[in-house]
Design an enzyme around this catalytic site. Structure first.
Site, PDB file in Angstrom:
ATOM      1  N   ASN A 114      18.162  10.317 136.138  1.00  0.00           N
ATOM      2  CA  ASN A 114      17.868  11.685 135.693  1.00  0.00           C
ATOM      3  C   ASN A 114      16.869  12.256 136.697  1.00  0.00           C
ATOM      4  O   ASN A 114      15.682  11.965 136.641  1.00  0.00           O
ATOM      5  CB  ASN A 114      17.275  11.614 134.286  1.00  0.00           C
ATOM      6  CG  ASN A 114      17.009  12.994 133.697  1.00  0.00           C
ATOM      7  OD1 ASN A 114      17.190  14.003 134.369  1.00  0.00           O
ATOM      8  ND2 ASN A 114      16.566  13.016 132.452  1.00  0.00           N
ATOM      9  N   HIS A 137      21.237  20.255 126.149  1.00  0.00           N
ATOM     10  CA  HIS A 137      20.880  19.051 125.382  1.00  0.00           C
ATOM     11  C   HIS A 137      22.132  18.360 124.830  1.00  0.00           C
ATOM     12  O   HIS A 137      22.094  17.677 123.805  1.00  0.00           O
ATOM     13  CB  HIS A 137      19.915  19.368 124.212  1.00  0.00           C
ATOM     14  CG  HIS A 137      18.565  19.838 124.662  1.00  0.00           C
ATOM     15  ND1 HIS A 137      17.903  20.899 124.078  1.00  0.00           N
ATOM     16  CD2 HIS A 137      17.766  19.404 125.653  1.00  0.00           C
ATOM     17  CE1 HIS A 137      16.749  21.086 124.693  1.00  0.00           C
ATOM     18  NE2 HIS A 137      16.639  20.207 125.658  1.00  0.00           N
ATOM     19  N   ARG A 146       8.141  27.238 127.766  1.00  0.00           N
ATOM     20  CA  ARG A 146       9.162  28.287 127.894  1.00  0.00           C
ATOM     21  C   ARG A 146       9.165  29.181 126.661  1.00  0.00           C
ATOM     22  O   ARG A 146       8.895  28.723 125.553  1.00  0.00           O
ATOM     23  CB  ARG A 146      10.548  27.658 128.060  1.00  0.00           C
ATOM     24  CG  ARG A 146      10.697  26.955 129.387  1.00  0.00           C
ATOM     25  CD  ARG A 146      12.056  26.307 129.499  1.00  0.00           C
ATOM     26  NE  ARG A 146      11.977  24.861 129.455  1.00  0.00           N
ATOM     27  CZ  ARG A 146      13.009  24.066 129.194  1.00  0.00           C
ATOM     28  NH1 ARG A 146      14.191  24.574 128.943  1.00  0.00           N
ATOM     29  NH2 ARG A 146      12.848  22.767 129.166  1.00  0.00           N
ATOM     30  N   GLU A 163      19.609   9.858 125.364  1.00  0.00           N
ATOM     31  CA  GLU A 163      20.495  10.496 126.340  1.00  0.00           C
ATOM     32  C   GLU A 163      20.916   9.523 127.436  1.00  0.00           C
ATOM     33  O   GLU A 163      22.047   9.556 127.901  1.00  0.00           O
ATOM     34  CB  GLU A 163      19.778  11.711 126.951  1.00  0.00           C
ATOM     35  CG  GLU A 163      19.607  12.834 125.943  1.00  0.00           C
ATOM     36  CD  GLU A 163      18.428  13.738 126.239  1.00  0.00           C
ATOM     37  OE1 GLU A 163      17.277  13.240 126.213  1.00  0.00           O
ATOM     38  OE2 GLU A 163      18.640  14.925 126.493  1.00  0.00           O
TER      39      GLU A 163
END
Ligand code: ADP
Length: 394
Positions: free
Chosen positions: A9, A180, A238, A376
């Site tokens: 990642n 996601h 954010r 993930e």
């Protein structure tokens, strides 16, 4: 010898990695994981085994490129995990556009296709690609797989994909994609073990990035992140969704340009901007500053509001799932959201919530609530093993 899949990642300043053993049944076991952080400043490598014990560390005096970090990771594994053999690498790639229906084996065509998408994700895709290219250059024999963060949402109905913009912009790719996806896919896989009867489910992925996904029978039908990393819920730094008129005002009245807006929207807003204290939920929950408390309330308010919106899109709700860093570890946030969602017939079990569930609603609650850990990286390992097994021979 254990055959292993290396999961990568790659972000702008860090590369996270994990190794999983290829296994014929069930979830692939974790062999170890680690990261190289601070690529652009003072890079540090750390790796831990499956029990969380640090088994390797290294530091560099100055910046290194993605390729050098990847080479170091592979060399370290080959030198230290001598009973494992890396048979493939799986990458998390933030965006695969509208065309990929799932993960893909990487070849020159796939690299070109991902490259063409850079204008959509200029902050992320170049780093994902840098890792892919570095591996392709130095280990051309190693099969690589790209797992996209948006493809799980390919099942969004057309209306959920549309902004109310002129049609030609939709055709140019300006649509609601959702992200996601690897986390949601992992939860969708696990959900039958917890709530086999649940048909309409909202999953709350609450990490430093945060979004909700409405699933019907394990398929995404609505989600709060859409075209970029900015829509929906407020996140660590954010904004989440804001009136686009705010941006026009800031440009026209305060002379902000695209770079200034990008900084404001991605790095200076969210929990950090509202609290002025931190982007980290642990800091906010521990802080006595009233602005920190307000940021926490705002976060929970928006989650609860969007749970209602997604329940409306589903036309019903059977279960609510919390996952990722905040969702799995912050009972305070789960309690605030569940209290605000009482009108949906969700009754929180405070004691179960305090100990992390997995079921955190009372036995008689018509809508159940759950804490399910996401993974993930393991989802990427599963996809990579799957594609490897089914790839055409020769
Ligand atoms: P990402 O992978 O998106 O960087 P994570 O899923 O690891 O993010 O989530 C990071 C967030 O989880 C941070 O805001 C962090 O404060 C929060 N978090 C982790 N542990 C806890 C905890 N025990 N209590 C509250 N928040 C936590």
């Amino acid at each position: 010898m254990t055959d292993a899949i290396l999961v990568i990642n790659a972000g702008s300043s860090s590369i996270k990695f994990a190794g999983y053993a290829v296994s014929n049944e069930g979830d692939p076991p974790l062999l170890g994981k680690g990261q190289v952080e601070g690529l652009k400043t003072e890079p540090r490598f750390e790796v831990e085994d499956a029990n969380g014990t640090t088994v390797g560390e290294h530091a560099w005096p100055g910046p290194i490129r993605h390729g050098a970090a990847i080479d170091f990771i592979i060399d370290w594994i080959q030198a230290n995990a001598t009973d494992t053999r890396i048979v493939a690498a799986g990458h998390r790639v933030v965006f695969g556009g509208a065309d990929y229906a799932g993960p893909v084996l990487i070849d020159a065509g796939a690299i070109a296709a991902i490259e063409a998408l850079i204008p959509f994700f200029p902050l992320h895709l170049p780093h994902n690609l840098a890792a892919i290219r570095a591996l392709a250059d130095d280990h051309p024999e190693l099969p690589q797989v790209a797992c996209f963060d948006n493809t799980f949402h390919q099942t969004l109905p057309r209306l959920a994909q549309m902004f109310a913009l002129p049609r030609k912009l939709f055709d140019q790719g300006i649509r609601r994609y959702g992200f996601h996806g690897l986390s949601y896919e992992y939860i969708a896989r696990k959900l039958p073990e917890y709530a086999p009867e649940a048909r309409n489910v909202v999953v709350a992925h609450l990490g430093s990035g945060a979004s909700l996904c409405a699933m019907r029978e394990g398929k995404s039908v609505e989600t709060t992140l859409s075209f970029s990393g900015l829509d929906g819920l407020p996140m660590g730094t954010r904004t989440g969704s804001i009136d686009p008129g705010v941006l026009l005002y800031l440009m026209q009245d305060q002379g902000m340009d695209a770079a200034a807006l990008e900084r404001l929207l991605y790095r200076e807003s969210g929990l950090l901007g509202v609290s002025g204290v931190s982007n980290d939920m642990r800091d906010l929950l521990a802080s006595a500053d009233p602005h920190a408390a307000e940021a926490v309330e705002l976060f929970a308010y928006h989650i609860a509001k969007q749970v209602g919106a997604l329940a409306a899109a589903l036309e019903g709700l059977d279960a609510l799932v919390f996952t990722a860093g905040i969702g799995e570890n912050a009972p305070e946030i789960r309690a605030k959201v569940c209290h605000r969602a009482q009108w949906l017939d969700l009754r929180l079990d405070a004691a179960a919530n305090a100990t992390g569930g997995p079921r955190i609603s009372t036995a008689d609650s018509p809508v159940s609530a759950w804490v399910i850990p996401t993974d993930e990286e393991r989802m990427i390992a599963l996809h990579t093993a799957d594609l490897l097994e089914h790839r055409p021979s020769g």
